[in-house]
Design a protein around this motif. Sequence first.
Motif, PDB file in Angstrom:
ATOM      1  N   ALA A 114       9.219   3.799  -1.606  1.00  0.00           N
ATOM      2  CA  ALA A 114       8.855   2.902  -0.511  1.00  0.00           C
ATOM      3  C   ALA A 114      10.041   2.035  -0.090  1.00  0.00           C
ATOM      4  O   ALA A 114      10.293   1.819   1.106  1.00  0.00           O
ATOM      5  N   LEU A 115      10.791   1.511  -1.073  1.00  0.00           N
ATOM      6  CA  LEU A 115      11.986   0.727  -0.767  1.00  0.00           C
ATOM      7  C   LEU A 115      13.014   1.547   0.006  1.00  0.00           C
ATOM      8  O   LEU A 115      13.584   1.089   1.002  1.00  0.00           O
ATOM      9  N   MET A 116      13.233   2.779  -0.441  1.00  0.00           N
ATOM     10  CA  MET A 116      14.192   3.644   0.227  1.00  0.00           C
ATOM     11  C   MET A 116      13.748   3.974   1.643  1.00  0.00           C
ATOM     12  O   MET A 116      14.558   3.983   2.588  1.00  0.00           O
ATOM     13  N   LEU A 117      12.450   4.228   1.802  1.00  0.00           N
ATOM     14  CA  LEU A 117      11.931   4.582   3.122  1.00  0.00           C
ATOM     15  C   LEU A 117      12.112   3.431   4.107  1.00  0.00           C
ATOM     16  O   LEU A 117      12.494   3.636   5.266  1.00  0.00           O
ATOM     17  N   GLU A 142      -3.361  13.535  -2.318  1.00  0.00           N
ATOM     18  CA  GLU A 142      -4.633  12.837  -2.478  1.00  0.00           C
ATOM     19  C   GLU A 142      -4.609  11.449  -1.843  1.00  0.00           C
ATOM     20  O   GLU A 142      -5.546  11.070  -1.113  1.00  0.00           O
ATOM     21  N   GLN A 143      -3.538  10.682  -2.085  1.00  0.00           N
ATOM     22  CA  GLN A 143      -3.533   9.290  -1.663  1.00  0.00           C
ATOM     23  C   GLN A 143      -2.998   9.087  -0.252  1.00  0.00           C
ATOM     24  O   GLN A 143      -3.465   8.198   0.462  1.00  0.00           O
ATOM     25  N   SER A 193       0.826  -1.210   0.000  1.00  0.00           N
ATOM     26  CA  SER A 193       0.000   0.000   0.000  1.00  0.00           C
ATOM     27  C   SER A 193       0.855   1.252   0.000  1.00  0.00           C
ATOM     28  O   SER A 193       0.513   2.258  -0.645  1.00  0.00           O
ATOM     29  N   LEU A 194       2.005   1.198   0.715  1.00  0.00           N
ATOM     30  CA  LEU A 194       2.913   2.343   0.710  1.00  0.00           C
ATOM     31  C   LEU A 194       3.507   2.548  -0.674  1.00  0.00           C
ATOM     32  O   LEU A 194       3.598   3.683  -1.163  1.00  0.00           O
ATOM     33  N   ALA A 195       3.888   1.443  -1.329  1.00  0.00           N
ATOM     34  CA  ALA A 195       4.460   1.539  -2.674  1.00  0.00           C
ATOM     35  C   ALA A 195       3.450   2.106  -3.654  1.00  0.00           C
ATOM     36  O   ALA A 195       3.797   2.896  -4.545  1.00  0.00           O
TER      37      ALA A 195
END
Length: 365
Positions: free
Chosen positions: A26-29, A136-137, A16-18
């Motif tokens: 998302a991978l970096m985070l 928005e997301q 969901s984050l990606a």
Amino acid sequence: MAHSLIPERMLVVSPSLAATIGLEEALMLHALNDGKQPHDENWSFINKGTLRDWLPFWQDADIKRILKSLSDKGIVHFNSPPFGQSEQLFYSFEEKAPSDSKRSRNEQAFEQAKQQYKQAIHPDWRPDTETLKYIEQTLGIPKRYAQSQLQDFVFHYQSQGTLATSWSTMFIRWVNKRFKEDQAHPAVFQGDAQRKQAMWDSWQPQAATLDILQKAGVEPSFIQDCVSEFVLFWMEKGEAHDTWNTKFVAWVRRQWARFSASLAHPSDPVPMQDGWEPAVEVYEILEMANIDRQFAQSLIKEFVLYWRDSNQLHTSWNSKFLQHAKHIWSKRLNGQGNSATSQRDHTANTSIADRVQDLSWANDL
């Protein structure tokens, strides 16, 4: 002995984050979260080599690009030179300013260098697709609402002369703050009616609308004087909308921001002088209210005469005159039933003698 099919550390990413901020981000985070080491109460750090080892499929340029994307979105805040220019990357998931005593010389030098990259906002600045997607997301704020805030956002920071390194981050914060404030008054911002309506001459803002503006620091008299000019403008345009209160909030906020930035600067009280003229900024603010220069200039003579004879002192005659011009225009429109009459028509049809005799405005200022 059997060998593992996965000999290295696994990378885990939230689907969901990606989907929300992008797969790379998302991978970096996740890597920054898993590999962070405490530096002080404000900042964490990760070694440059650790990121390279964990993310071998990316070149340094890719890592730098993705880190910048996270920074622009306001998700991660950095306090070190760009990736590749130092052995450690200092960052925080919350924006905090460390004390000077706890910052290294390199960090302080970077802060000084970063100031050189701050820029004023361009009049045509627009948020990119990723910024709107994040709003928005991730924040759950409708894209339409974010876009409705753009004009006020640009105008506010132009008026203030603010410099920033990332206007995307500033816009995200602006929209998020405004949305939370406005959500306290859903009757205003979820539509004034079930269908679109043309502006009508007896329109008045809702009580919730007035509350929003007053909590934002706008003076009640300033708000009230905006009503008639707002009604006239939209009656002349003849457009139908279902969010008149929303539009009115933006209308008043824009004028008040310019008024506060340009004219509301206290100084020593001074008397009115012969030959006094309003500053250019006064005409610009009146123009925003669709009150043209000719109408304003027709009021100067009696304004100067009245205040010169009164021998009163004031800190800002520009502010006084702006309020006076808006008040007179509002009163005249109300007296004419808000008919669609232009400022030039009003000036031509109203004598100087009539305007001089009507000094009720002086009691309201």
